[in-house]
Design a protein around this motif. Structure first.
Motif, short mmCIF file in Angstrom:
data_model
loop_
_atom_site.label_atom_id
_atom_site.label_comp_id
_atom_site.label_asym_id
_atom_site.label_seq_id
_atom_site.Cartn_x
_atom_site.Cartn_y
_atom_site.Cartn_z
N THR A 140 -9.92 -2.32 -6.62
CA THR A 140 -9.15 -1.26 -7.21
C THR A 140 -7.66 -1.59 -6.93
O THR A 140 -6.92 -1.45 -7.78
CB THR A 140 -9.58 0.07 -6.88
OG1 THR A 140 -10.95 0.42 -6.95
CG2 THR A 140 -8.82 1.35 -7.69
N VAL A 141 -7.37 -1.52 -5.51
CA VAL A 141 -6.14 -1.89 -5.01
C VAL A 141 -5.53 -2.93 -5.57
O VAL A 141 -4.53 -3.29 -6.29
CB VAL A 141 -6.01 -1.69 -3.64
CG1 VAL A 141 -4.47 -1.97 -3.27
CG2 VAL A 141 -6.64 -0.28 -2.99
N SER B 141 -4.58 -3.14 -9.09
CA SER B 141 -3.34 -2.21 -9.71
C SER B 141 -1.80 -2.89 -9.57
O SER B 141 -1.17 -2.82 -9.81
CB SER B 141 -3.12 -1.10 -8.55
OG SER B 141 -2.73 -1.40 -7.35
N LEU C 101 -0.04 1.14 -19.30
CA LEU C 101 -0.56 2.27 -18.92
C LEU C 101 -2.03 2.42 -19.30
O LEU C 101 -2.70 2.72 -18.55
CB LEU C 101 0.38 3.42 -19.32
CG LEU C 101 -0.02 4.77 -18.55
CD1 LEU C 101 0.00 4.80 -17.13
CD2 LEU C 101 0.69 5.85 -19.04
N GLY D 37 -4.27 -0.07 -17.84
CA GLY D 37 -4.30 0.35 -16.43
C GLY D 37 -5.38 1.53 -15.97
O GLY D 37 -6.20 1.45 -15.16
N ILE D 38 -5.21 2.45 -16.81
CA ILE D 38 -6.11 3.73 -16.70
C ILE D 38 -7.48 3.60 -16.96
O ILE D 38 -8.53 3.72 -16.33
CB ILE D 38 -5.60 4.77 -17.59
CG1 ILE D 38 -4.37 5.54 -17.41
CG2 ILE D 38 -6.69 5.87 -17.60
CD1 ILE D 38 -3.85 6.48 -18.12
N ALA E 209 -8.98 1.26 -13.99
CA ALA E 209 -9.13 1.89 -12.74
C ALA E 209 -10.38 2.83 -12.88
O ALA E 209 -11.07 3.05 -12.06
CB ALA E 209 -7.84 2.76 -12.52
N LEU E 210 -10.37 3.47 -14.11
CA LEU E 210 -11.43 4.52 -14.36
C LEU E 210 -12.83 3.72 -14.42
O LEU E 210 -13.85 4.30 -13.77
CB LEU E 210 -11.32 5.30 -15.67
CG LEU E 210 -9.94 6.66 -15.48
CD1 LEU E 210 -10.11 7.06 -16.77
CD2 LEU E 210 -10.93 7.35 -14.44
N LYS F 56 9.46 10.93 -25.72
CA LYS F 56 9.79 10.52 -24.26
C LYS F 56 9.70 8.97 -24.31
O LYS F 56 10.49 8.49 -23.52
CB LYS F 56 8.70 11.20 -23.44
CG LYS F 56 7.33 10.36 -23.35
CD LYS F 56 6.32 11.00 -22.51
CE LYS F 56 4.88 10.48 -22.58
NZ LYS F 56 4.77 9.39 -22.10
N PRO G 124 14.54 6.85 -20.66
CA PRO G 124 13.93 5.87 -19.54
C PRO G 124 12.59 6.29 -18.75
O PRO G 124 12.39 7.30 -18.71
CB PRO G 124 15.22 6.11 -18.46
CG PRO G 124 16.21 6.76 -19.05
CD PRO G 124 15.69 7.36 -20.47
N HIS H 183 9.92 5.27 -16.14
CA HIS H 183 9.63 4.15 -15.05
C HIS H 183 8.59 3.05 -15.22
O HIS H 183 8.80 1.91 -14.59
CB HIS H 183 8.89 5.05 -13.85
CG HIS H 183 10.05 5.74 -13.25
ND1 HIS H 183 9.91 6.19 -11.69
CD2 HIS H 183 11.08 6.49 -13.41
CE1 HIS H 183 10.90 6.98 -11.40
NE2 HIS H 183 11.70 6.90 -12.68
N HIS H 184 7.75 3.16 -16.19
CA HIS H 184 6.74 2.18 -16.35
C HIS H 184 7.37 0.90 -17.01
O HIS H 184 6.94 -0.26 -16.32
CB HIS H 184 5.38 2.48 -17.13
CG HIS H 184 4.80 3.59 -16.35
ND1 HIS H 184 3.56 3.21 -15.60
CD2 HIS H 184 4.70 4.71 -16.43
CE1 HIS H 184 3.14 4.23 -15.23
NE2 HIS H 184 3.62 5.13 -15.40
N LYS I 60 10.45 -0.51 -14.17
CA LYS I 60 10.39 -1.20 -12.67
C LYS I 60 9.80 -2.56 -12.89
O LYS I 60 8.78 -2.60 -13.48
CB LYS I 60 9.62 0.01 -11.99
CG LYS I 60 9.71 -0.44 -10.56
CD LYS I 60 9.75 0.70 -9.81
CE LYS I 60 9.63 0.56 -8.34
NZ LYS I 60 10.74 -0.25 -7.74
N HIS J 289 7.35 -5.10 -11.16
CA HIS J 289 6.64 -5.02 -10.09
C HIS J 289 6.39 -6.39 -9.23
O HIS J 289 6.09 -7.22 -9.64
CB HIS J 289 4.92 -4.53 -10.58
CG HIS J 289 4.89 -3.28 -10.86
ND1 HIS J 289 5.38 -2.17 -10.56
CD2 HIS J 289 4.67 -3.02 -12.49
CE1 HIS J 289 5.13 -1.06 -11.14
NE2 HIS J 289 4.78 -1.50 -12.47
#
Lengths: 197, 124, 582
Positions: free
Chosen positions: B29-30, B33, B39, B42-43, B46-47, B112, B116, B118-119, B122, B124
């Motif tokens: 999981t970590v 990520s 997104l 990713g969701i 993770a789920l 939205k 700006p 964040h996803h 940024k 990574h």
């Protein structure tokens, strides 16, 4: 109290003893409680203009550590029940102690995390993200504490029942275990959602 | 009697295996990520992993794999109502009358996305 | 299993009456407490109706006892009117109806009707009662806070509830106690019904009352927690100044609110109504259960369509989880989602109609006994019918545009709860009083209670449909006086208020009857004075600790009345007699 049937022996047609059905129904209500909060999280997030990435604002190593801690406590919990099935009281005690200590370690890590946030002036009202973070993890921590209380009782005065009514005691540990595994389950979902996404 | 203790010993073995699997999936999981899916993916990932971990805990530690029908019934009802709740909340959010300000129906995205985010910003 | 001689009479007073774990005593505790709250909540409304009938006039007799914060010079302030409104709803629903239906009738009757010695978890049962009691205390205390009690409607919509006075915080805390109480009580009921049924008591031999309570319990267990979640979030908003429900840019009294914003007002509504819709089925299902028992017993016939009723009540329970947003048609939802909720809402009317129809048809060809319990049960049928039918234009999204938040809604739901559920409660009290106490209530006083109640119920609530159709909104301190379009229907306010006060007077014979019969009522000559078939009547009267003298065994269904070839016009469920089917 002993006139109530199926407190220890399962009823034939349902295959369950009373407390087993009771705890699963309780856990169902808990699923709806955390489910309500998760649904709130989703609704708030899809409606928000900005939403921070979890790993940017939370301490992922500490969160991962807590995940390992809680999973381990789940293992020790089920091992304590299995020890009773093996009639090994010392092994039971050891594993239940471990469960409680691991749970307390979880709380310690959590208080580090909260403390760090508070000392930086970050409180729930900071943003909707932090509001739901503190609320979800706070309610979860409250449940961890509840588990610690129950398990401590069972390890302490509760163990007397091993002498007087061993089968019923084993059932109690199983039921307490079910609750504890659920607490672990919630965290298994909380961690990636809050810390990683 | 010895059969029963043999049973519980093999059950205990399984608990340790499940423990190992849980640690593995937690690390996964970590690790996952750090990969930069969008997104939605990713969701989903993770789920999915969380679901696998959760199923392991539920079926083995909580003995769900050998539980009785009544318990399954209660849990299935719960899952159905939880999913209905979440789905209908989200559906109510997205289905709005035409002309409602915050939803840019033309692009099918929320306004939205133009701000700006964040996803996307940024690295990574 | 000789239970009746258990030495419960050796328990000290506080263990026998205060901290009892016996379901019958707990049932009494719930019953007395809830009856008090029903009366109190009714009192709040009678006060409101003065303001509606005679706006800005000092309340006579009792006006002088109120503080200047609430009624200076005896004239009600709008803020106080709002408190009365919010607390009337909250108290009636959560402190009155649910505790009496589930806590009192459920606890008392269920173990007896399934042949059990007690509920599955007696100590949990006791805890549930005390949580309810604490919740009630918190709610009552809130009236005495500076700023008074909660005043944002029983629905506590954000953002108004978030910025309201401290009474709202107490409301949230009180609700948390009540929700926990209901959850644990419902859990107890489900386990009791599944696990403690007597031998031979299969599911389709269960009295309809038990089915109704079972479905209700599932509703409570699964629907209440999201409201608890919402309560936690609202508490956070109020105390920790988060913005779960506070939108950005909110201006209060000319000042922008200092919150992070970004919250969703509709989130509160979704979470609230996710519970509150199943909650209304919690309010009606046990009532239908009570009516079914009384009708079968007093027609001396089996219920018509028992199986359809069972399937209907289960289907209804399931559907009740996915109709809630018909309370939110005017919140800006689009047509697709509105159509979804409209469809499910229309569909859910079907099982209700099936149950009501089955109860009506059950009367056909019966040898009807018109005792007071049966009178209330008979009145329930058309009253609930009116309530249900008036719900249809509300469930359809388009007429709801006109009717939403008007007095039409108030009329609709009160018909269901007041001459619906409350009549069922009265029926149940008159019916089971002999089993609980060994004495009968007085029939003459029962008539004095029934007839005026029926008339004045209609007097209070029927005109509300007229006012609502004319567009008079709910929760208006002046009863609509400020609106031009409402002028023609305003005169009904006085009529409704007098009906309400006379309805209040009509309860006095009941209160007197109840209290006096407890001590001086005519003693029953048998354990089964109504000659009923179900198991609760096969116990000593009142039942001792453990209920049954010997473990009951069930041989037949719950409504074996007028069975051909039987020696009497009823055959009890645990009667082993073998009857030839001709």
């Amino acid at each position: 109290m002993d006139t109530i049937p199926f407190t220890v022996q399962p009823r034939e047609d349902t295959g369950l003893f009373n407390a087993k059905l009771g705890i699963w129904i309780f856990l169902a209500s808990e699923v709806m409680l955390f489910g309500g909060l998760f649904s709130s999280y989703v609704l708030l997030r899809i409606g928000s203009i900005t939403w921070p990435l979890g790993s940017d604002v939370l301490n992922v190593p500490l969160g991962a550590l807590n995940t390992i801690i809680l999973i381990s406590s789940s293992v020790t919990m089920v091992l304590s029940w299995a020890a009773l099935k093996e009639k090994n009281l010392n092994k039971f005690r050891f594993n239940l102690w471990a469960t409680i200590l691991l749970a307390l370690a979880f709380m310690v890590v959590k208080s580090f995390e909260y403390g760090a946030k508070f000392s930086h002036g970050i409180f729930p009202k900071e943003s909707t993200y932090f509001a739901i973070y503190f609320t979800l993890t706070g309610l979860h921590a409250f449940h961890v504490l509840g588990g610690v209380v129950v398990n401590s009782y069972l390890l302490g005065p509760g163990t007397k029942m091993w002498k007087t009514d061993p089968e019923r005691f084993v059932n109690r540990i199983e039921v307490a275990g079910l609750y504890w595994h659920f607490v672990d389950l919630v965290w298994i979902f909380l961690f990636p959602i809050l810390y990683l996404l | 009697m010895s059969e029963k203790s043999h049973d519980i010993k093999s059950e205990i073995k399984i608990y340790y295996y499940v423990f190992g699997a849980l640690i593995f999936f937690s690390a996964l999981t970590v690790g996952v990520s750090y990969i930069h899916f969008g997104l939605i993916i990713g969701i989903t990932v993770a789920l999915l992993i969380a679901l696998v971990k959760g199923s392991l805990v539920a079926s083995h530690f909580m003995h769900l794999k050998s539980e009785k029908k009544l318990v399954y019934f209660v849990l299935i009802m719960t899952v159905i109502f939880f999913l209905s709740m979440m789905t209908l909340f989200i559906a109510s959010f997205y289905d709005v009358p035409e002309g409602l300000k915050f939803l840019d129906k033309e692009k099918g995205k929320t306004i939205k996305q133009q701000l700006p985010n964040h996803h996307e910003e940024k690295k990574h | 299993m000789d239970h009746a001689h258990h030495d419960s009479h050796l328990l000290p007073f506080w263990r026998k009456y205060i901290f009892s774990t016996d379901h019958k005593m707990i049932g009494f505790q719930y019953g007395f407490t809830a009856l008090f709250f029903l009366l109190f909540g009714f009192g709040l409304m009678m006060l409101m109706r003065w303001q509606l009938a005679y706006p800005e006039q000092p309340v006579p007799f009792i006006g002088k006892f109120f503080s200047d914060d609430t009624m200076p010079g005896g004239v009600m302030l709008p803020e106080f009117y709002n408190q009365l409104g919010a607390m009337h709803g909250t108290i009636m629903v959560f402190l009155g109806i649910v505790p009496i239906l589930v806590g009192a009738f459920g606890n008392f009757v269920i173990p007896l009707q399934v042949g059990a010695p007690d509920m599955a978890f007696p100590r949990l049962n006791m805890a549930s009662y005390w949580l309810y009691f604490l919740g009630g205390v918190v709610m009552l205390i809130s009236f005495f806070l500076p700023g008074g009690a909660a005043s944002s409607g029983w629905t506590s919509y954000a953002p108004l509830s978030v910025i309201a006075t401290s009474g709202q915080t107490f409301w949230i805390i009180g609700m948390a106690f009540l929700i926990q109480s209901s959850l644990l009580g419902a859990l107890n009921i489900i386990v009791t019904i599944f696990q403690l049924r007597a031998k031979g008591l299969t599911f389709f031999r269960l009295p309809f009352f038990i089915w109704a309570q079972l479905v209700t319990a599932f509703l409570l267990v699964l629907a209440f927690p999201p409201l608890l979640a919402a309560a936690i979030l609202q508490l956070m908003d109020r105390i920790a100044h988060t913005s779960f429900f506070m939108p950005s840019g909110l201006i209060v009294s000319g000042q922008p609110l200092e919150v992070s914003g970004g919250g969703s007002v509709l989130l509160w509504q979704h979470l609230f109504w996710f519970l509150a819709h199943p909650e209304v089925y919690v309010l009606i299902l046990p009532a239908m259960g009570i009516i079914a028992e009384i009708i079968a017993n007093n027609t001396r016939k089996p219920l018509w369509g028992y199986k359809s009723m069972v399937y209907s009540v289960v289907f209804l329970g399931f559907l009740s989880f996915i109709v809630w947003a018909h309370h939110m048609y005017l919140t800006g939802m689009g047509t697709v989602i509105s159509a979804f909720f409209q469809a499910t809402t229309m569909i859910i009317s079907i099982p209700s109609v099936v149950i009501l129809t089955a109860l009506f048809i059950s009367l056909w060809g019966g040898s009807i006994r018109f005792n007071v319990a049966m009178l209330f049960a008979l009145a329930f049928l058309p009253m609930f019918g009116i309530g249900g039918l008036t719900g249809l234009p509300l469930g359809l999204a388009t007429p709801d545009i006109h009717l939403h938040d008007t007095y039409y809604v108030i009329g609709h739901f009160h018909y269901i709860v007041a001459p619906g559920t409350i009549f069922a409660i009265f029926a149940g009290i008159y019916y089971w009083f002999p089993k609980a106490t060994g004495r009968k209530m007085n029939e003459f006083f029962g008539h004095l209670h029934f007839w005026p109640s029926l008339i004045f119920m209609n007097g209070v609530f029927m005109p509300m449909f007229l006012q609502g159709l004319a567009g008079v909104s709910r929760r208006l301190y002046d009863g609509g006086a400020q609106y031009v379009y409402a002028q023609e229907v305003l005169h009904w306010n006085e009529f409704m208020s007098w009906s309400a006060w006379l309805l209040g007077l009509a309860q006095i014979p009941f209160i007197i009857n109840f209290i006096i019969s407890l001590f001086y009522g005519k003693k029953v000559e048998s354990d089964n004075p109504w000659q009923a078939t179900t198991l609760e009547w096969q116990t000593p009267t009142p039942p001792g600790h453990g209920n049954f003298l010997t473990e009951p065994v069930v041989y037949r269904g719950p409504y074996e009345y007028s069975v051909p070839n039987a020696p009497k016009d009823f055959v009890t469920q645990n009667d082993p007699i073998e009857l030839e089917i001709k």
